[in-house]
Design a protein around this motif. Sequence first.
Motif, short mmCIF file in Angstrom:
data_model
loop_
_atom_site.label_atom_id
_atom_site.label_comp_id
_atom_site.label_asym_id
_atom_site.label_seq_id
_atom_site.Cartn_x
_atom_site.Cartn_y
_atom_site.Cartn_z
N MET A 1 0.84 -1.20 0.00
CA MET A 1 0.00 0.00 0.00
C MET A 1 0.88 1.25 0.00
SD MET A 1 -3.27 -0.66 0.01
CE MET A 1 -4.00 0.78 0.79
N ASP A 2 0.62 2.18 -0.92
CA ASP A 2 1.40 3.40 -0.93
C ASP A 2 0.51 4.64 -0.83
OD1 ASP A 2 0.28 3.39 -3.44
OD2 ASP A 2 2.18 3.16 -4.52
N SER A 3 -0.60 4.50 -0.12
CA SER A 3 -1.47 5.64 0.13
C SER A 3 -0.83 6.54 1.17
CB SER A 3 -2.84 5.19 0.63
OG SER A 3 -3.62 6.31 1.04
N LEU A 4 -1.01 7.85 1.01
CA LEU A 4 -0.48 8.82 1.96
C LEU A 4 -1.55 9.35 2.90
CD1 LEU A 4 1.86 10.87 -0.41
CD2 LEU A 4 2.56 9.41 1.49
N ILE A 5 -2.78 8.85 2.79
CA ILE A 5 -3.88 9.41 3.56
C ILE A 5 -4.53 8.34 4.42
CG2 ILE A 5 -6.01 10.74 3.43
CD1 ILE A 5 -5.27 11.53 0.60
N ALA A 6 -4.38 8.47 5.74
CA ALA A 6 -5.07 7.56 6.66
C ALA A 6 -6.53 7.98 6.78
CB ALA A 6 -4.39 7.58 8.03
N GLU A 7 -7.34 7.09 7.32
CA GLU A 7 -8.79 7.29 7.33
C GLU A 7 -9.22 8.57 8.04
OE1 GLU A 7 -12.85 4.79 8.56
OE2 GLU A 7 -10.86 3.88 8.76
N SER A 8 -8.55 8.91 9.13
CA SER A 8 -8.99 10.09 9.90
C SER A 8 -8.28 11.37 9.49
CB SER A 8 -8.76 9.84 11.39
OG SER A 8 -7.39 9.58 11.65
N ALA A 9 -7.46 11.34 8.44
CA ALA A 9 -6.69 12.52 8.02
C ALA A 9 -7.63 13.69 7.69
CB ALA A 9 -5.84 12.18 6.81
N ASN A 10 -7.11 14.89 7.93
CA ASN A 10 -7.93 16.09 7.78
C ASN A 10 -7.09 17.21 7.19
OD1 ASN A 10 -9.91 18.03 7.96
ND2 ASN A 10 -9.95 18.12 10.19
N VAL A 11 -7.56 17.82 6.11
CA VAL A 11 -6.91 18.99 5.52
C VAL A 11 -7.83 20.19 5.76
CG1 VAL A 11 -6.08 20.08 3.40
CG2 VAL A 11 -5.71 17.63 3.77
N ILE A 12 -7.32 21.21 6.43
CA ILE A 12 -8.13 22.36 6.81
C ILE A 12 -7.62 23.60 6.08
CG2 ILE A 12 -8.90 23.82 8.72
CD1 ILE A 12 -8.27 21.41 10.58
N ASP A 13 -8.52 24.31 5.44
CA ASP A 13 -8.19 25.56 4.78
C ASP A 13 -8.12 26.65 5.85
OD1 ASP A 13 -8.14 27.98 3.36
OD2 ASP A 13 -9.22 27.10 1.67
N GLY A 14 -6.91 27.16 6.12
CA GLY A 14 -6.75 28.15 7.18
C GLY A 14 -7.45 29.45 6.89
N ALA A 15 -7.69 29.77 5.62
CA ALA A 15 -8.33 31.03 5.26
C ALA A 15 -9.84 30.97 5.39
CB ALA A 15 -7.94 31.43 3.84
N THR A 16 -10.43 29.82 5.03
CA THR A 16 -11.90 29.71 5.02
C THR A 16 -12.44 28.83 6.14
OG1 THR A 16 -11.90 27.76 3.58
CG2 THR A 16 -11.84 29.92 2.51
N SER A 17 -11.56 28.10 6.82
CA SER A 17 -11.92 27.15 7.88
C SER A 17 -12.68 25.94 7.35
CB SER A 17 -12.73 27.83 8.99
OG SER A 17 -11.92 28.78 9.66
N ILE A 18 -12.71 25.74 6.04
CA ILE A 18 -13.34 24.54 5.49
C ILE A 18 -12.45 23.34 5.78
CG2 ILE A 18 -14.08 23.38 3.36
CD1 ILE A 18 -14.74 26.12 2.22
N SER A 19 -13.07 22.28 6.26
CA SER A 19 -12.35 21.06 6.62
C SER A 19 -12.65 19.96 5.62
CB SER A 19 -12.76 20.62 8.03
OG SER A 19 -12.14 19.41 8.37
N TYR A 20 -11.59 19.29 5.19
CA TYR A 20 -11.73 18.17 4.25
C TYR A 20 -11.24 16.90 4.94
CZ TYR A 20 -12.11 21.92 0.81
OH TYR A 20 -12.50 23.04 0.11
N THR A 21 -12.19 16.07 5.31
CA THR A 21 -11.87 14.82 5.98
C THR A 21 -12.85 13.76 5.52
OG1 THR A 21 -11.37 13.79 8.11
CG2 THR A 21 -13.31 15.21 8.02
N GLY A 22 -12.51 12.51 5.74
CA GLY A 22 -13.40 11.42 5.38
C GLY A 22 -13.79 11.46 3.91
N ARG A 23 -15.10 11.35 3.66
CA ARG A 23 -15.60 11.30 2.29
C ARG A 23 -15.32 12.60 1.53
NH1 ARG A 23 -15.66 7.97 -1.57
NH2 ARG A 23 -17.04 8.62 -3.25
N ARG A 24 -15.40 13.72 2.24
CA ARG A 24 -15.15 15.00 1.58
C ARG A 24 -13.73 15.07 1.03
NH1 ARG A 24 -16.81 20.70 4.40
NH2 ARG A 24 -17.29 21.82 2.46
N LEU A 25 -12.78 14.59 1.81
CA LEU A 25 -11.39 14.59 1.37
C LEU A 25 -11.19 13.61 0.22
CD1 LEU A 25 -8.42 15.39 1.62
CD2 LEU A 25 -8.19 13.71 3.48
#
Length: 477
Positions: A1-25
């Motif tokens: 497996m060479d995925s870089l994203i674990a299931e609970s990983a979260n990318v947050i836009d510091g400018a808008t506070s939009i969070s990308y996690t789970g299905r959204r990510l």
Amino acid sequence: MDSLIAESANVIDGATSISYTGRRLSERVERAAEASDSVRYGTVLALTPLSVAGVMRFLGVWASRRPIALVDANTPREHLGELVWRYQPVLITGVRDPEVHHGLGVPFDGYVEREHDGLGPCWERLAPPDHRPDPELGLLLSTSGSTGSPKLVRLPRTAVVSNARAIAKALEIGPADVAATCLPLFYSYGLSVLTSHLAAGAAVVVVDGGVLSRGFWDAAAAHKVTSLSGVPYSYQLLDRMRWEPSASPGVRVLTQAGGQLAPELIAAFDRKMEAVGGRMYVMWGQTEAAARMTVLPSCLTRTRLGSVGVPVEGGRITIEPPDAPGRDVAPGTIGEVVYRGPNVMWGYAESSADLADRDLVGGTLRTGDLGRLDEDGYLWLIGRLRRIAKVFGNRVSLDDVERLLAPLGEFAAVSRYDQVVVVGEAVDGQGRRTVLDALSRGLRLDRSGFVVESVDALPRLPNGKVDYRTLDREGTR
């Protein structure tokens, strides 16, 4: 497996506070991957700002299993053109990002601009590249974050993933951790902060501006950032700002790499973190190893002050004589630091033909750094093997010159003709005399072998290191 994203990983836009996690990510990444897959197989060259769009493009291309070259979003058109000519990317992404302040104009010859859902406006190559990149090649980066050389480091997918996981383990990163993007993503250390946290299922707040930006600290507070990562220059700035953990109550981990930080600053920040129950980690790495090779456990920062620690999981370090590679030396002996591990590059590339090559170095990286191992296997760096000048026929280490002058301030040393040129910020007449006296006394050489120059600000690369290429523009030897 060479995925870089674990299931609970979260990318947050510091400018808008939009969070990308789970299905959204996963949906954002899948859209970018599908866009990458919609064109013929080949290398993707990504202009990469500190933005969520830049992060998603990287993760999407990675998921599509295509090699991706990350470059500064503000790479001048002429240099970008040379990279395109050499590496023949099938896609160039980020060409219309608002972060590309200077504008790139029309596509290069042989390219057409097209909108790709998930990647945005791209320049797409009309003809197939002359060479097909190896399918296990994952990442292409310039060394030290510099855009001055067209030579790129070839990192296989396994190297990037293994180092992300090894760093996550060494730094004890978990799903509750939140990092901030303090460094450029096209710089190997900055990218490593992103990949190690996502691989551990942690969160990353994507925010531009760095430690001098009010927006950075506002985002860090709003999203309860727990760790800050920096190069020596970052910590020099924090020291000048008189930063205290009380100003950022959530921060409990500091990590430092990208060059040697003065021991007194390491000790000072370690004390600050210990006072609030936090940790300070000192690390060492190179782009050629994807990008971190050693970590000093935080509990040893004080007792082994000056060491860069022990190899990350899977890595091994030996000290070898520069003129006798392959032969170990006794503990305490100074020699070239040689690193072996699964995170080592396959070699360098200078054209698209090189992207078809596999491993040319066999997992062994001759780092070009001089160092020693103590009896317990901890690494202590001494300087660079090739940072050597000749003054009156005497070999002078430019790293030693900078260390000698460190009590007087930050200076950069370069070799020009038969002299060592020392460059500092706002050095007056008395300062020049003080520097020359210190060099003559410390190196036992006549003052005429040295020149002291003053600049308003030392030129720096995007990673905060001194830009020696600019200082060397008059020619060195």
